[in-house]
Design a protein around this motif. Sequence first.
Motif, mmCIF file in Angstrom:
data_model
loop_
_atom_site.group_PDB
_atom_site.id
_atom_site.type_symbol
_atom_site.label_atom_id
_atom_site.label_comp_id
_atom_site.label_asym_id
_atom_site.label_seq_id
_atom_site.Cartn_x
_atom_site.Cartn_y
_atom_site.Cartn_z
ATOM 1 N N ALA A 194 -5.734 -7.333 -39.613
ATOM 2 C CA ALA A 194 -7.111 -7.419 -39.116
ATOM 3 C C ALA A 194 -7.143 -7.507 -37.596
ATOM 4 C CB ALA A 194 -7.814 -8.628 -39.731
ATOM 5 N N GLY A 195 -5.970 -7.328 -36.962
ATOM 6 C CA GLY A 195 -5.915 -7.401 -35.501
ATOM 7 C C GLY A 195 -5.877 -8.812 -34.951
ATOM 8 N N ILE A 196 -5.556 -9.783 -35.800
ATOM 9 C CA ILE A 196 -5.511 -11.192 -35.385
ATOM 10 C C ILE A 196 -4.054 -11.640 -35.358
ATOM 11 C CG2 ILE A 196 -6.257 -13.537 -35.921
ATOM 12 C CD1 ILE A 196 -8.589 -12.194 -37.519
ATOM 13 N N ARG A 197 -3.615 -12.092 -34.209
ATOM 14 C CA ARG A 197 -2.238 -12.561 -34.063
ATOM 15 C C ARG A 197 -2.164 -14.063 -34.269
ATOM 16 N NH1 ARG A 197 -0.020 -11.668 -28.620
ATOM 17 N NH2 ARG A 197 -2.077 -12.347 -28.050
ATOM 18 N N GLY A 198 -1.018 -14.522 -34.710
ATOM 19 C CA GLY A 198 -0.735 -15.942 -34.814
ATOM 20 C C GLY A 198 0.460 -16.261 -33.943
ATOM 21 N N ASP A 199 0.284 -17.188 -33.011
ATOM 22 C CA ASP A 199 1.360 -17.603 -32.110
ATOM 23 C C ASP A 199 1.429 -19.120 -32.057
ATOM 24 O OD1 ASP A 199 2.240 -15.025 -31.101
ATOM 25 O OD2 ASP A 199 0.345 -14.937 -30.012
ATOM 26 N N ALA A 200 2.604 -19.643 -31.751
ATOM 27 C CA ALA A 200 2.773 -21.085 -31.600
ATOM 28 C C ALA A 200 3.491 -21.368 -30.290
ATOM 29 C CB ALA A 200 3.572 -21.666 -32.761
ATOM 30 N N ILE A 201 3.075 -22.410 -29.635
ATOM 31 C CA ILE A 201 3.764 -22.915 -28.454
ATOM 32 C C ILE A 201 4.561 -24.120 -28.921
ATOM 33 C CG2 ILE A 201 3.493 -23.996 -26.194
ATOM 34 C CD1 ILE A 201 0.847 -22.386 -25.951
ATOM 35 N N ALA A 202 5.865 -24.074 -28.717
ATOM 36 C CA ALA A 202 6.733 -25.183 -29.126
ATOM 37 C C ALA A 202 7.279 -25.848 -27.870
ATOM 38 C CB ALA A 202 7.863 -24.678 -30.024
ATOM 39 N N SER A 203 6.448 -26.693 -27.296
ATOM 40 C CA SER A 203 6.841 -27.357 -26.049
ATOM 41 C C SER A 203 7.773 -28.525 -26.341
ATOM 42 C CB SER A 203 5.585 -27.848 -25.321
ATOM 43 O OG SER A 203 4.875 -28.745 -26.148
ATOM 44 N N GLY A 204 8.385 -29.020 -25.296
ATOM 45 C CA GLY A 204 9.280 -30.162 -25.420
ATOM 46 C C GLY A 204 9.310 -30.952 -24.134
ATOM 47 N N ALA A 205 9.964 -32.073 -24.172
ATOM 48 C CA ALA A 205 10.070 -32.924 -22.991
ATOM 49 C C ALA A 205 10.950 -32.254 -21.936
ATOM 50 C CB ALA A 205 10.657 -34.282 -23.379
ATOM 51 N N VAL A 206 10.640 -32.517 -20.682
ATOM 52 C CA VAL A 206 11.418 -32.010 -19.561
ATOM 53 C C VAL A 206 12.103 -33.200 -18.905
ATOM 54 C CG1 VAL A 206 11.286 -30.804 -17.342
ATOM 55 C CG2 VAL A 206 9.815 -30.097 -19.234
ATOM 56 N N ASP A 207 13.319 -33.005 -18.460
ATOM 57 C CA ASP A 207 14.138 -34.081 -17.893
ATOM 58 C C ASP A 207 13.603 -34.503 -16.521
ATOM 59 O OD1 ASP A 207 16.088 -35.899 -17.326
ATOM 60 O OD2 ASP A 207 17.738 -34.461 -17.249
ATOM 61 N N VAL A 208 12.604 -35.399 -16.550
ATOM 62 C CA VAL A 208 12.021 -35.942 -15.327
ATOM 63 C C VAL A 208 12.062 -37.461 -15.403
ATOM 64 C CG1 VAL A 208 10.527 -33.950 -14.881
ATOM 65 C CG2 VAL A 208 9.684 -35.825 -16.288
ATOM 66 N N GLU A 209 11.767 -38.131 -14.300
ATOM 67 C CA GLU A 209 11.900 -39.578 -14.217
ATOM 68 C C GLU A 209 11.090 -40.314 -15.288
ATOM 69 O OE1 GLU A 209 11.196 -43.239 -11.082
ATOM 70 O OE2 GLU A 209 11.051 -41.177 -10.374
ATOM 71 N N GLU B 198 3.356 -18.642 -38.761
ATOM 72 C CA GLU B 198 4.041 -17.441 -39.251
ATOM 73 C C GLU B 198 3.264 -16.806 -40.404
ATOM 74 O OE1 GLU B 198 7.966 -18.787 -40.226
ATOM 75 O OE2 GLU B 198 8.505 -19.103 -38.125
ATOM 76 N N THR B 199 2.732 -17.637 -41.287
ATOM 77 C CA THR B 199 1.967 -17.132 -42.418
ATOM 78 C C THR B 199 0.661 -16.488 -41.961
ATOM 79 O OG1 THR B 199 2.947 -18.807 -43.847
ATOM 80 C CG2 THR B 199 0.916 -17.781 -44.626
ATOM 81 N N LEU B 200 -0.020 -17.114 -41.016
ATOM 82 C CA LEU B 200 -1.255 -16.525 -40.481
ATOM 83 C C LEU B 200 -0.998 -15.164 -39.851
ATOM 84 C CD1 LEU B 200 -2.871 -19.677 -38.852
ATOM 85 C CD2 LEU B 200 -3.708 -18.430 -40.867
ATOM 86 N N ALA B 201 0.109 -15.043 -39.126
ATOM 87 C CA ALA B 201 0.442 -13.757 -38.507
ATOM 88 C C ALA B 201 0.615 -12.680 -39.571
ATOM 89 C CB ALA B 201 1.717 -13.894 -37.666
ATOM 90 N N LEU B 202 1.251 -13.024 -40.674
ATOM 91 C CA LEU B 202 1.439 -12.061 -41.764
ATOM 92 C C LEU B 202 0.124 -11.749 -42.480
ATOM 93 C CD1 LEU B 202 4.748 -13.527 -43.233
ATOM 94 C CD2 LEU B 202 4.505 -11.387 -41.957
ATOM 95 N N GLU B 203 -0.666 -12.765 -42.722
ATOM 96 C CA GLU B 203 -1.914 -12.566 -43.461
ATOM 97 C C GLU B 203 -2.998 -11.866 -42.645
ATOM 98 O OE1 GLU B 203 -1.657 -16.497 -46.399
ATOM 99 O OE2 GLU B 203 -3.102 -16.477 -44.750
ATOM 100 N N LEU B 204 -3.048 -12.134 -41.350
ATOM 101 C CA LEU B 204 -4.169 -11.654 -40.535
ATOM 102 C C LEU B 204 -3.817 -10.521 -39.580
ATOM 103 C CD1 LEU B 204 -5.641 -15.167 -39.676
ATOM 104 C CD2 LEU B 204 -6.379 -13.594 -41.481
ATOM 105 N N GLY B 205 -2.534 -10.204 -39.480
ATOM 106 C CA GLY B 205 -2.113 -9.154 -38.545
ATOM 107 C C GLY B 205 -2.803 -7.825 -38.781
#
Length: 140
Positions: free
Chosen positions: A100-115, A91-98
């Motif tokens: 300059a045309g640089i985006r900051g994104d995060a993938i917040a993955s999690g476990a999936v209900d599989v065997e 979030e801070t990188l997105a604010l600081e670098l936006g």
Amino acid sequence: MDWQSAVTGGIVYTGRHLASLEGEMAEGLRRDAVLAVNLTGTFDVTRLSIPFLRQSGSGVIINMSSVGGRFGYPNRSPYATTKRGLLGLTETLALELGGAGIRGDAIASGAVDVERIQTGTAKQGRDHRTQCWKRPPPTP
């Protein structure tokens, strides 16, 4: 250090993130390894990449967080702490670098209900339903 070495060095996984704050991991090297890889490593790789992104005039920084960083997971205090830190960094990188045309994104993955998750959590005496996103129904 050149950027290829920095990026290659940042893609590491220790597999040592299962512990509570009171557990053995919170004391010593195992805790430090999780902090070093998940938070410090990402911070350093990102820091080394920014000049190249600025030079190109645009770019995207994608950090791998986790739902554990957003909601927490029992018995994963060091892991959840680092993944929450990555959300703040992103979030801070997105604010600081936006500007300059640089985006900051995060993938917040999690476990999936599989065997595999069901079996692993059962062996640990935990209920997998508290740890997983529900698997989507099959597409017709």
